[in-house]
Write an enzyme that holds these catalytic residues in place. Sequence first.
Site, PDB file in Angstrom:
ATOM      1  N   ARG A 296       2.598  55.416 -11.422  1.00 35.51           N
ATOM      2  CA  ARG A 296       1.907  54.797 -12.549  1.00 35.51           C
ATOM      3  C   ARG A 296       0.815  55.713 -13.076  1.00 35.51           C
ATOM      4  NH1 ARG A 296       0.638  49.372 -10.865  1.00 35.51           N
ATOM      5  NH2 ARG A 296       2.760  49.047 -11.603  1.00 35.51           N
ATOM      6  N   TYR A 297       0.011  56.237 -12.171  1.00 36.44           N
ATOM      7  CA  TYR A 297      -1.044  57.165 -12.565  1.00 36.44           C
ATOM      8  C   TYR A 297      -0.480  58.574 -12.467  1.00 36.44           C
ATOM      9  CZ  TYR A 297      -3.906  53.114 -11.251  1.00 36.44           C
ATOM     10  OH  TYR A 297      -4.447  51.868 -11.141  1.00 36.44           O
TER      11      TYR A 297
ATOM     12  N   ARG B  71      -0.912  60.406  -8.821  1.00 34.39           N
ATOM     13  CA  ARG B  71      -0.646  59.820  -7.506  1.00 34.39           C
ATOM     14  C   ARG B  71       0.508  58.826  -7.526  1.00 34.39           C
ATOM     15  NH1 ARG B  71      -5.193  58.126  -9.954  1.00 34.39           N
ATOM     16  NH2 ARG B  71      -6.027  56.024  -9.717  1.00 34.39           N
TER      17      ARG B  71
ATOM     18  N   CYS C  69       6.993  44.341   8.221  1.00 30.50           N
ATOM     19  CA  CYS C  69       5.613  44.278   8.689  1.00 30.50           C
ATOM     20  C   CYS C  69       5.600  43.471   9.978  1.00 30.50           C
ATOM     21  CB  CYS C  69       4.725  43.563   7.678  1.00 30.50           C
ATOM     22  SG  CYS C  69       4.875  44.216   6.014  1.00 30.50           S
TER      23      CYS C  69
ATOM     24  N   CYS D  25       2.085  38.369   5.693  1.00 29.89           N
ATOM     25  CA  CYS D  25       0.900  37.677   5.190  1.00 29.89           C
ATOM     26  C   CYS D  25       1.335  36.757   4.064  1.00 29.89           C
ATOM     27  CB  CYS D  25      -0.110  38.681   4.653  1.00 29.89           C
ATOM     28  SG  CYS D  25      -0.311  40.086   5.752  1.00 29.89           S
TER      29      CYS D  25
ATOM     30  N   CYS E  23       1.022  37.937   0.409  1.00 28.79           N
ATOM     31  CA  CYS E  23       1.532  39.288   0.102  1.00 28.79           C
ATOM     32  C   CYS E  23       1.958  39.437  -1.360  1.00 28.79           C
ATOM     33  CB  CYS E  23       2.721  39.610   0.996  1.00 28.79           C
ATOM     34  SG  CYS E  23       3.372  41.269   0.694  1.00 28.79           S
TER      35      CYS E  23
ATOM     36  N   ARG F 118       3.907  41.771  -2.400  1.00 23.12           N
ATOM     37  CA  ARG F 118       5.303  42.254  -2.450  1.00 23.12           C
ATOM     38  C   ARG F 118       6.238  41.314  -1.723  1.00 23.12           C
ATOM     39  NH1 ARG F 118       3.101  47.799  -1.304  1.00 23.12           N
ATOM     40  NH2 ARG F 118       2.181  48.294  -3.319  1.00 23.12           N
TER      41      ARG F 118
ATOM     42  N   ASP G 213      -3.504  38.745  -6.770  1.00 22.57           N
ATOM     43  CA  ASP G 213      -2.758  38.972  -8.010  1.00 22.57           C
ATOM     44  C   ASP G 213      -1.811  37.814  -8.344  1.00 22.57           C
ATOM     45  OD1 ASP G 213      -0.465  39.349  -6.565  1.00 22.57           O
ATOM     46  OD2 ASP G 213      -0.853  41.484  -6.319  1.00 22.57           O
TER      47      ASP G 213
ATOM     48  N   ASP H 268      -5.886  44.270 -10.209  1.00 25.47           N
ATOM     49  CA  ASP H 268      -4.687  45.049 -10.536  1.00 25.47           C
ATOM     50  C   ASP H 268      -3.994  44.264 -11.647  1.00 25.47           C
ATOM     51  OD1 ASP H 268      -2.916  47.148 -10.265  1.00 25.47           O
ATOM     52  OD2 ASP H 268      -2.884  46.989  -8.066  1.00 25.47           O
TER      53      ASP H 268
ATOM     54  N   LYS I  73      -5.299  49.365 -12.015  1.00 25.90           N
ATOM     55  CA  LYS I  73      -6.489  48.691 -11.484  1.00 25.90           C
ATOM     56  C   LYS I  73      -7.679  48.875 -12.407  1.00 25.90           C
ATOM     57  CE  LYS I  73      -5.084  49.410  -6.667  1.00 25.90           C
ATOM     58  NZ  LYS I  73      -3.839  50.174  -6.918  1.00 25.90           N
TER      59      LYS I  73
HETATM   60  C1  LIG Z   1      -3.306  51.036  -6.135  1.00 28.49           C
HETATM   61  C2  LIG Z   1      -2.332  52.026  -6.555  1.00 28.49           C
HETATM   62  C3  LIG Z   1      -2.518  53.392  -6.290  1.00 28.49           C
HETATM   63  C4  LIG Z   1      -3.732  53.913  -5.572  1.00 28.49           C
HETATM   64  O1  LIG Z   1      -4.854  53.648  -6.324  1.00 28.49           O
HETATM   65  P1  LIG Z   1      -6.313  54.108  -5.931  1.00 28.49           P
HETATM   66  O2  LIG Z   1      -7.183  53.390  -6.900  1.00 28.49           O
HETATM   67  O3  LIG Z   1      -6.349  55.597  -6.103  1.00 28.49           O
HETATM   68  O4  LIG Z   1      -6.578  53.722  -4.510  1.00 28.49           O
HETATM   69  C5  LIG Z   1      -1.573  54.263  -6.742  1.00 28.49           C
HETATM   70  N1  LIG Z   1      -0.486  53.852  -7.410  1.00 28.49           N
HETATM   71  C6  LIG Z   1      -0.273  52.552  -7.681  1.00 28.49           C
HETATM   72  C7  LIG Z   1       0.948  52.149  -8.413  1.00 28.49           C
HETATM   73  C8  LIG Z   1      -1.188  51.583  -7.247  1.00 28.49           C
HETATM   74  O5  LIG Z   1      -0.964  50.296  -7.496  1.00 28.49           O
HETATM   75  S1  SF4 Z   2       0.187  42.150   2.730  1.00 27.93           S
HETATM   76 FE1  SF4 Z   2       2.443  42.230   2.583  1.00 27.93          FE
HETATM   77  S2  SF4 Z   2       2.966  44.383   2.866  1.00 27.93           S
HETATM   78 FE2  SF4 Z   2       0.858  44.103   3.625  1.00 27.93          FE
HETATM   79  S3  SF4 Z   2       1.055  43.708   5.826  1.00 27.93           S
HETATM   80 FE3  SF4 Z   2       0.984  41.726   4.789  1.00 27.93          FE
HETATM   81  S4  SF4 Z   2       3.141  41.180   4.445  1.00 27.93           S
HETATM   82 FE4  SF4 Z   2       3.072  43.360   4.881  1.00 27.93          FE
END
Ligand SMILES: *Cc1c(COP(=O)(O)O)cnc(C)c1O
Ligand code: SF4
Length: 374
Positions: A117-118, A121, A130, A134, A137, A139, A298, A335, A342
Amino acid sequence: MTSSPKSSFSRRPKRFLDVSESDWNNWIWQHQNRLKKESDFDWLKLSPQEKAGFETIEDFRVAITPHYAALFSDDDPNCPIRQQGLPNVLESNVEDYELEDPLAEESHMPVPGITHRYPDRVLFYVSHHCPVYCRHCTRKRKVSDPNSAASVNQIQTSLDYIRNNKNVRDVLLSGGDPLTLSDDKLAVIFKALREMDHVEVVRLGTRNPVTLPQRITENLCDILRENGPIYTHVHFNHVSEISEESILALSRLRNAGCVLGNQMVLLKGVNDDPETVMQLNRKLLKHGCRPYYMLQCDYAQGISHFRTPLKTGLDIVESLRGRIGGMGIPDYVVDLPGGGGKIELVPNYIESQDGNQITFRNFNGDRFPYVDVE
Ligand SMILES: *Cc1c(COP(=O)(O)O)cnc(C)c1O
Ligand code: SF4
């Protein structure tokens, strides 16, 4: 409020009374003995909402390590640890605004397993499993799904993508929890990343120090040290999660040269008040882990019972300022739904402004004039 943390072994549920301390502290034993169904919790008085939770959850499985279960309060369903681990019937309530993929991670995937996305990174998903799932979560759409685990091939494709994109200087291993992989697989991934000259920063996002601290073995630490420094983002949400075992895990990670940061998720009824966040952040700092982010819950589906208004987060940040050093104050981050990335929210300390004459309010509520320059 916080007495010194006890070991989870000393607090283990009745169900595990016969287990030896060496089994308990063996992460493979912990993994194999995870609690997954309602009858596994016969040592606990489940609330009607938790019971109904077991009956209504669909794809997002329940799994709780004996270690994490030992931190539960036996008689209080509002226990912050229980709420994060046990299902709740409220999860079947999906709000109109909630999204299956709230951060549009799938649509920002140039190859399966990478969200880019960025410019500089990437998120690199290496496992969809996991130790504990959680309930909040983000995801949950894919985490815990046995069919969605990253294959060896997928990991190679992701590594090729990073190798071929010279503008990626920061790689964040994520999942699921990357520490679900074997040490050997992790070593291969770290080594491959370190061979790429343009990758300057390697990060590991893991909740194992919370949910399965026994996973932080000397052998794993050797791998982290050899490939260091590894920026390690952990995920503590409440001070009661910092067990004796967690403290040992954090200290091993530090000794392996990891730079520790915490990514807390703001959760209603778990940690949505200034005092709770302060207790957590003080204890984290004491153990060499800096609060990095406080994340707004989120738009994942079925977690509206955890979501707080933005004002709650802003009030927490404002009340921390002045009561704990700056190192203990995380960035409060939203986010953005739909993949906007973010953004950081900060309290407004400008009380009034007239041209370049500003009145600020400090942490004490006192007012101070300030003349801004042209
Ligand atoms: C959160 C995130 C990161 C890392 O973000 P930082 O603000 O640098 O910690 C990188 N890519 C994606 C898609 C993210 O959601
Ligand atoms: S938040 Fe989601 S990805 Fe992170 S440890 Fe918990 S279940 Fe796993």
